[in-house]
Design a protein around this motif. Structure first.
Motif, PDB file in Angstrom:
ATOM      1  N   VAL A  36      -8.570  24.204  92.727  1.00  0.00           N
ATOM      2  CA  VAL A  36      -9.838  24.650  93.587  1.00  0.00           C
ATOM      3  C   VAL A  36     -10.111  23.853  94.196  1.00  0.00           C
ATOM      4  O   VAL A  36     -11.246  25.206  95.193  1.00  0.00           O
ATOM      5  N   LEU A 115      -6.253  29.773  87.790  1.00  0.00           N
ATOM      6  CA  LEU A 115      -7.335  28.933  87.710  1.00  0.00           C
ATOM      7  C   LEU A 115      -8.474  29.470  86.075  1.00  0.00           C
ATOM      8  O   LEU A 115      -8.478  28.642  85.636  1.00  0.00           O
ATOM      9  N   GLY A 122      -7.420  23.394  87.436  1.00  0.00           N
ATOM     10  CA  GLY A 122      -7.627  23.488  88.701  1.00  0.00           C
ATOM     11  C   GLY A 122      -8.483  21.554  89.113  1.00  0.00           C
ATOM     12  O   GLY A 122      -7.806  21.486  90.176  1.00  0.00           O
TER      13      GLY A 122
END
Length: 223
Positions: A36, A115, A122
């Motif tokens: 992320v 993702l 993530g």
């Protein structure tokens, strides 16, 4: 079968000025400890960081015939243990882009899509952080500025692999075109369109920079 008569090679309209470049690496303020954060950093980091981890990777690892073509792919596999994402990132061919923003958008698209398909991946901590780096680039002339095709071939054989990378890889961003300095000179100043196209087709992902040099030299020698 009689082969077609090739037009004579003309005297180049201008010399080819071989140059090379040096890079002073610096660590930026962006880093990622999971995927992320990698996505957020790719979206926000300076262009020279994207350049460093894609175009520059080919020069830093020019002696490797196989492996991942950019640092994002390498980290996704070895630090995040995500081989699918790594392969998708490695599939990005920098020859298809004439701007850093184009490469950035493609990387964002790949990571974002991954993702969404694998949300648990993530926030999972990576084994080690990814530090976004960049390079200050200084371009230098070399002693080679040939005015003949023979001299150009000698230059290709003599300059460093950093010079080959400068003219063959980085030129696309400088020229903003789907070509390289060698092909541009051979086509526009020497009239060797076929040789220019053959050089453009050299695969940078299955060759080392030394291999690229040898192929360029062979193509020019046969012209």
């Amino acid at each position: 079968m009689v082969s077609a008569i090739q037009p004579p090679v003309r005297k180049p309209d201008a010399p080819f000025y071989f140059k090379t470049s040096e890079h002073l690496l610096r660590i930026g303020r962006y880093k990622a400890t999971n995927l992320v954060q990698l996505l957020n950093a790719i979206q926000s980091c300076p262009e020279d960081s994207i350049f460093q981890h894609t175009f520059r990777t080919l020069q830093e690892h020019h002696f490797i015939r196989q492996g991942f073509s950019n640092d994002f792919a390498h980290w996704s596999l070895f630090a995040c243990n995500e081989p699918i994402l790594a392969e998708q990132l490695a599939s990005v061919d920098i020859r298809e882009f004439t701007s850093i923003e184009g490469i950035r958008r493609r990387m964002i698209e790949i990571v974002d899509h991954f993702l969404h398909a694998h949300p648990d991946a993530g926030p999972r901590p990576a084994h080690e952080p990814f530090y976004f780096c960049a390079s200050d680039i200084v371009v230098f002339p070399t002693p080679y500025s040939p005015e003949t095709l023979r001299g150009f071939l000698d230059g290709v054989n003599q300059v460093s692999v950093h010079s080959i990378h400068h003219h063959f890889i980085e030129a696309r961003l400088r020229l903003k075109r789907m070509s390289n300095d060698f092909s541009t000179w051979l086509e526009e100043d020497v009239g060797l369109a076929e040789a220019a196209e053959a050089i453009e087709q050299i695969d940078i992902y299955t060759n080392t920079m030394e291999g690229v040099r040898l192929q360029i030299a062979r193509i020019v020698a046969q012209s």
